[in-house]
Design a protein around this motif. Structure first.
Motif, short mmCIF file in Angstrom:
data_model
loop_
_atom_site.label_atom_id
_atom_site.label_comp_id
_atom_site.label_asym_id
_atom_site.label_seq_id
_atom_site.Cartn_x
_atom_site.Cartn_y
_atom_site.Cartn_z
N TYR A 46 7.41 -2.95 13.42
CA TYR A 46 6.80 -3.43 12.18
C TYR A 46 5.70 -2.48 11.70
O TYR A 46 5.59 -2.22 10.49
CB TYR A 46 6.23 -4.85 12.33
N CYS A 47 4.90 -1.99 12.62
CA CYS A 47 3.84 -1.06 12.24
C CYS A 47 4.43 0.18 11.55
O CYS A 47 3.88 0.67 10.56
CB CYS A 47 3.03 -0.66 13.47
N ALA A 48 5.55 0.66 12.07
CA ALA A 48 6.18 1.85 11.50
C ALA A 48 6.73 1.60 10.10
O ALA A 48 6.67 2.48 9.24
CB ALA A 48 7.30 2.34 12.42
N VAL A 49 7.26 0.42 9.85
CA VAL A 49 7.86 0.14 8.54
C VAL A 49 6.93 -0.60 7.59
O VAL A 49 7.29 -0.82 6.43
CB VAL A 49 9.20 -0.63 8.68
N SER A 50 5.75 -0.99 8.05
CA SER A 50 4.86 -1.81 7.23
C SER A 50 4.46 -1.18 5.91
O SER A 50 4.29 -1.91 4.93
CB SER A 50 3.62 -2.22 8.02
N PRO A 51 4.30 0.15 5.79
CA PRO A 51 3.96 0.69 4.46
C PRO A 51 5.01 0.37 3.40
O PRO A 51 4.69 0.22 2.23
CB PRO A 51 3.86 2.19 4.71
N TRP A 52 6.26 0.26 3.82
CA TRP A 52 7.32 -0.04 2.87
C TRP A 52 7.50 -1.53 2.69
O TRP A 52 7.95 -1.98 1.64
CB TRP A 52 8.62 0.64 3.32
N HIS A 55 4.41 -2.44 0.61
CA HIS A 55 4.47 -1.64 -0.61
C HIS A 55 3.20 -0.83 -0.89
O HIS A 55 2.64 -0.89 -1.99
CB HIS A 55 4.80 -2.50 -1.83
N TYR A 56 2.74 -0.09 0.12
CA TYR A 56 1.63 0.82 -0.13
C TYR A 56 1.97 2.25 0.27
O TYR A 56 1.10 3.07 0.44
CB TYR A 56 0.35 0.35 0.56
N SER A 57 3.25 2.55 0.39
CA SER A 57 3.65 3.90 0.79
C SER A 57 3.37 4.93 -0.29
O SER A 57 3.13 6.10 0.02
CB SER A 57 5.13 3.93 1.18
N ASN A 59 0.85 4.57 -2.91
CA ASN A 59 -0.56 4.70 -3.27
C ASN A 59 -1.45 5.02 -2.07
O ASN A 59 -2.62 5.32 -2.24
CB ASN A 59 -1.07 3.45 -4.00
N GLN A 60 -0.92 4.95 -0.84
CA GLN A 60 -1.66 5.31 0.37
C GLN A 60 -0.76 6.19 1.27
O GLN A 60 -0.40 5.79 2.38
CB GLN A 60 -2.07 4.05 1.16
N PRO A 61 -0.38 7.39 0.81
CA PRO A 61 0.57 8.19 1.59
C PRO A 61 0.05 8.59 2.97
O PRO A 61 0.81 8.63 3.94
CB PRO A 61 0.84 9.41 0.72
N ALA A 62 -1.24 8.88 3.08
CA ALA A 62 -1.79 9.27 4.39
C ALA A 62 -1.73 8.09 5.36
O ALA A 62 -1.38 8.25 6.54
CB ALA A 62 -3.23 9.76 4.24
N LEU A 63 -2.05 6.90 4.89
CA LEU A 63 -2.01 5.72 5.74
C LEU A 63 -0.57 5.33 6.08
O LEU A 63 -0.30 4.83 7.18
CB LEU A 63 -2.73 4.55 5.06
N ALA A 64 0.35 5.58 5.16
CA ALA A 64 1.76 5.30 5.44
C ALA A 64 2.26 6.20 6.57
O ALA A 64 2.93 5.72 7.50
CB ALA A 64 2.60 5.51 4.18
N THR A 65 1.93 7.47 6.52
CA THR A 65 2.32 8.40 7.60
C THR A 65 1.64 8.00 8.90
O THR A 65 2.25 8.03 9.97
CB THR A 65 1.95 9.83 7.21
N HIS A 66 0.37 7.64 8.81
CA HIS A 66 -0.38 7.22 9.98
C HIS A 66 0.27 6.01 10.64
O HIS A 66 0.47 5.98 11.86
CB HIS A 66 -1.81 6.88 9.55
N VAL A 109 -8.60 6.50 7.43
CA VAL A 109 -7.44 7.29 6.99
C VAL A 109 -7.12 7.02 5.53
O VAL A 109 -6.76 7.93 4.78
CB VAL A 109 -6.21 7.00 7.88
N GLY A 110 -7.23 5.77 5.11
CA GLY A 110 -6.86 5.40 3.75
C GLY A 110 -7.93 5.76 2.73
O GLY A 110 -9.05 6.14 3.06
#
Length: 146
Positions: A46-52, A55-57, A59-66, A109-110
């Motif tokens: 879940y942590c890996a897919v949570s940015p998607w 839905h913050y992948s 507007n928060q690309p660094a946090l999405a990668t993190h 990070v964000g």
């Protein structure tokens, strides 16, 4: 006609029965927290897919990668707990550290995270911390006494 079916007997008469029982108990000896492995793996997934999911992948690309990297790390810890528990439960404290890091990461990070992003990471971090403490406590309890 020959009897080709093997006869089933009691394994107690097997010459290696005592050795097999000892080995079986050694293998299962470190599996006190077997019920935690699945939730830890699902938390990492879940942590890996949570940015998607949240839905913050975009507007928060660094946090999405993190979150993707930390989720993979938590998932790998879960696989290690399952594969070699007697060696890996020492890394339960690392999962606790990852949990604390997940709680504070939105602000580090964000960039100006909104409430959804913050709550997502705080919940993931708290669950990682709790599951890590459960693993560490059980590993400490079942450690061999000198």
């Amino acid at each position: 006609m020959a009897n080709v079916q093997p006869s089933r007997g009691d394994i107690a008469s097997h010459p290696d029965a005592l050795e097999m029982r000892d080995r079986y108990s050694r293998v299962l000896g470190g599996r006190d927290v077997a019920l935690v492995d699945g939730p830890v793996f699902l938390l990492g997934l879940y942590c890996a897919v949570s940015p998607w999911v949240v839905h913050y992948s975009t507007n928060q690309p660094a946090l999405a990668t993190h979150n993707l990297i930390i989720g993979i790390a938590i998932g790998l810890l879960a696989l290690g707990f399952t594969r070699a528990p007697e060696r890996m439960y020492g890394l339960s404290w690392a999962m606790c550290a990852l949990g604390v890091w997940m709680i504070i990461s939105p602000w580090i990070v964000g960039e100006n995270p909104d409430a959804g992003v913050v709550w997502n990471n705080v919940i993931i971090g708290a669950l990682a911390l709790i599951l890590g403490l459960v693993c560490a406590g059980t590993a400490a309890k079942s450690a061999p006494k000198p």
